[in-house]
Design an enzyme around this catalytic site. Structure first.
Site, PDB file in Angstrom:
ATOM      1  N   ARG A   1       0.815  -1.214   0.000  1.00 24.74           N
ATOM      2  CA  ARG A   1       0.000   0.000   0.000  1.00 24.74           C
ATOM      3  C   ARG A   1       0.853   1.270   0.000  1.00 24.74           C
ATOM      4  O   ARG A   1       0.638   2.173  -0.795  1.00 24.74           O
ATOM      5  CB  ARG A   1      -0.924  -0.002   1.216  1.00 24.74           C
ATOM      6  CG  ARG A   1      -2.094  -0.937   1.090  1.00 24.74           C
ATOM      7  CD  ARG A   1      -2.712  -1.243   2.457  1.00 24.74           C
ATOM      8  NE  ARG A   1      -3.832  -2.154   2.318  1.00 24.74           N
ATOM      9  CZ  ARG A   1      -3.719  -3.452   2.068  1.00 24.74           C
ATOM     10  NH1 ARG A   1      -2.524  -3.985   1.915  1.00 24.74           N
ATOM     11  NH2 ARG A   1      -4.780  -4.221   1.960  1.00 24.74           N
ATOM     12  N   THR A   2       1.806   1.341   0.903  1.00 26.36           N
ATOM     13  CA  THR A   2       2.586   2.567   1.033  1.00 26.36           C
ATOM     14  C   THR A   2       3.412   2.821  -0.221  1.00 26.36           C
ATOM     15  O   THR A   2       3.412   3.931  -0.757  1.00 26.36           O
ATOM     16  CB  THR A   2       3.497   2.501   2.268  1.00 26.36           C
ATOM     17  OG1 THR A   2       2.695   2.263   3.430  1.00 26.36           O
ATOM     18  CG2 THR A   2       4.268   3.787   2.456  1.00 26.36           C
TER      19      THR A   2
ATOM     20  N   LYS B   1      25.956  -6.360  -0.331  1.00 28.77           N
ATOM     21  CA  LYS B   1      27.365  -6.645  -0.589  1.00 28.77           C
ATOM     22  C   LYS B   1      28.265  -6.067   0.500  1.00 28.77           C
ATOM     23  O   LYS B   1      29.489  -6.147   0.412  1.00 28.77           O
ATOM     24  CB  LYS B   1      27.791  -6.076  -1.946  1.00 28.77           C
ATOM     25  CG  LYS B   1      26.978  -6.601  -3.126  1.00 28.77           C
ATOM     26  CD  LYS B   1      27.409  -5.908  -4.415  1.00 28.77           C
ATOM     27  CE  LYS B   1      26.572  -6.362  -5.595  1.00 28.77           C
ATOM     28  NZ  LYS B   1      26.951  -5.647  -6.846  1.00 28.77           N
TER      29      LYS B   1
ATOM     30  N   ARG C   1      11.652   3.543   3.646  1.00 27.47           N
ATOM     31  CA  ARG C   1      11.016   2.601   4.572  1.00 27.47           C
ATOM     32  C   ARG C   1      12.084   1.597   4.981  1.00 27.47           C
ATOM     33  O   ARG C   1      12.790   1.049   4.120  1.00 27.47           O
ATOM     34  CB  ARG C   1       9.848   1.887   3.907  1.00 27.47           C
ATOM     35  CG  ARG C   1       9.048   0.978   4.852  1.00 27.47           C
ATOM     36  CD  ARG C   1       7.987   0.254   4.054  1.00 27.47           C
ATOM     37  NE  ARG C   1       7.064  -0.497   4.889  1.00 27.47           N
ATOM     38  CZ  ARG C   1       5.856  -0.078   5.223  1.00 27.47           C
ATOM     39  NH1 ARG C   1       5.432   1.108   4.814  1.00 27.47           N
ATOM     40  NH2 ARG C   1       5.066  -0.835   5.955  1.00 27.47           N
TER      41      ARG C   1
ATOM     42  N   HIS D   1       5.333   6.407  11.399  1.00 22.50           N
ATOM     43  CA  HIS D   1       4.815   6.251  10.031  1.00 22.50           C
ATOM     44  C   HIS D   1       3.953   7.489   9.756  1.00 22.50           C
ATOM     45  O   HIS D   1       2.730   7.405   9.715  1.00 22.50           O
ATOM     46  CB  HIS D   1       3.991   4.969   9.938  1.00 22.50           C
ATOM     47  CG  HIS D   1       3.723   4.488   8.543  1.00 22.50           C
ATOM     48  ND1 HIS D   1       4.024   5.231   7.423  1.00 22.50           N
ATOM     49  CD2 HIS D   1       3.165   3.334   8.086  1.00 22.50           C
ATOM     50  CE1 HIS D   1       3.675   4.557   6.341  1.00 22.50           C
ATOM     51  NE2 HIS D   1       3.157   3.405   6.725  1.00 22.50           N
TER      52      HIS D   1
END
Length: 314
Positions: free
Chosen positions: A58-59, A86, A108, A136
């Protein structure tokens, strides 16, 4: 339109006027999103990087649609495709991205504090799209927009947040945002899903009895049970959780006639909500929240990057 912020990382850095500016701008973007051609040139020439180091549907899709509709150039980056697998450090990865002369990073991450670190070292605008169990803020904004549309005002509104309070980054932004806007907030959960110090969240009331709280609430905000974040088993079973804390058809008679239901998604049907309540035609604003995610994220991008005002007429 002047907007005195460079980042959207911590909702407590925003005043009630700042938040209303975002919500009112989001409301203006509603007309754009209802056109046949849903694209405006407001942020043409700006480059935005979507750095999603944790899975999201969704985000991430909401930000990507918002960027496209504002005519941003965007780069999707993160997860197993990054050089961090890496051994490259976060700071070096960000420095590489900034070498492309980007304007904004939307991040995020499963670790709290990563968006702030990126803001400190990058020089770019940063939006926190969810960091660990911390915050959030754009979720809080879309929730506020949905509540504002349904209720028309925030002052004195009684909001109950039910569920996995202790693991929720949604709470980390939503509770302070609701308090900034003048709401009265109650958190409702079994003790095993509360943080050790629930008072630190800033809620007005703390209870473990949903049936006693429901008759007082104007907004019932059901949190998702985050099975992927849980350490151990804080309740005997999902069935028992639903019986004690689920918003079911049987509990509707306890609610105010005009009380609304929110949920950040994705819904665990039969756990936090049954289908009757999740799809309730008069109470549920869950799909409105999804749409509000595009509107409020367009508003945040536009205000933070200082896009052109005349784009609304394009």
């Amino acid at each position: 339109m002047a907007f005195d912020h460079k980042h959207l990382i911590d909702i407590t850095e925003y005043s009630a006027d700042d938040i209303m500016t975002i919500l009112e701008t989001a409301a203006r973007f509603k007309e754009v999103n209802e056109r046949r051609i849903k694209k405006v040139p407001m942020l043409k020439g700006f480059t935005v990087v979507n750095m999603f180091n944790e899975p999201s549907t969704r985000t991430r899709s909401s930000f990507e649609i918002a960027e496209k509709r504002l005519s941003c150039d965007s780069l999707n980056f993160g997860g197993s495709s990054t050089s961090t697998v890496k051994g490259e450090s976060l700071v070096d990865t960000v420095a590489t991205l900034c070498s492309y002369k980007i304007d904004m990073i939307i991040v995020r991450d499963r670790h709290a504090g990563v968006p702030r670190k990126i803001a400190d070292v990058s020089g770019a605008h940063v939006i926190d799209a969810g960091d660990g169990k911390h915050q959030h803020p754009t979720q809080a904004l879309l929730d506020l927009f949905s509540i504002w549309e349904a209720k028309g005002d925030f002052t004195g509104l009684k909001v109950g947040i039910v569920g996995d309070i202790g693991h929720s980054r949604v709470c980390g932004s939503l509770i302070p945002a609701l308090k900034i806007m003048g709401c009265e907030v109650t958190v409702i959960a079994p003790p095993t899903l509360m943080p050790a110090r629930p008072d630190v969240l800033g809620a007005d009331h703390v209870t473990s009895n949903i049936d006693e709280a429901l008759p007082e609430l104007d907004v019932v905000y059901m949190l998702r049970i985050q099975r992927e974040r849980l350490e151990g088993a804080p309740y005997p079973s999902l069935r028992e959780y639903n019986m004690l804390y689920g918003l079911t058809q049987e509990r509707e008679h306890l609610m105010k006639p005009d009380a609304i239901i929110c949920h950040p998604g994705p819904i665990n049907r039969g756990v936090e909500l049954d289908s009757y309540m999740a799809d309730h035609p008069k109470r549920s604003v869950i799909l409105n929240q999804v749409y509000a995610g595009i509107l409020t994220r367009m508003a945040a991008l536009y205000l933070l990057l200082g896009g052109s005002e005349d784009g609304f007429a394009a």
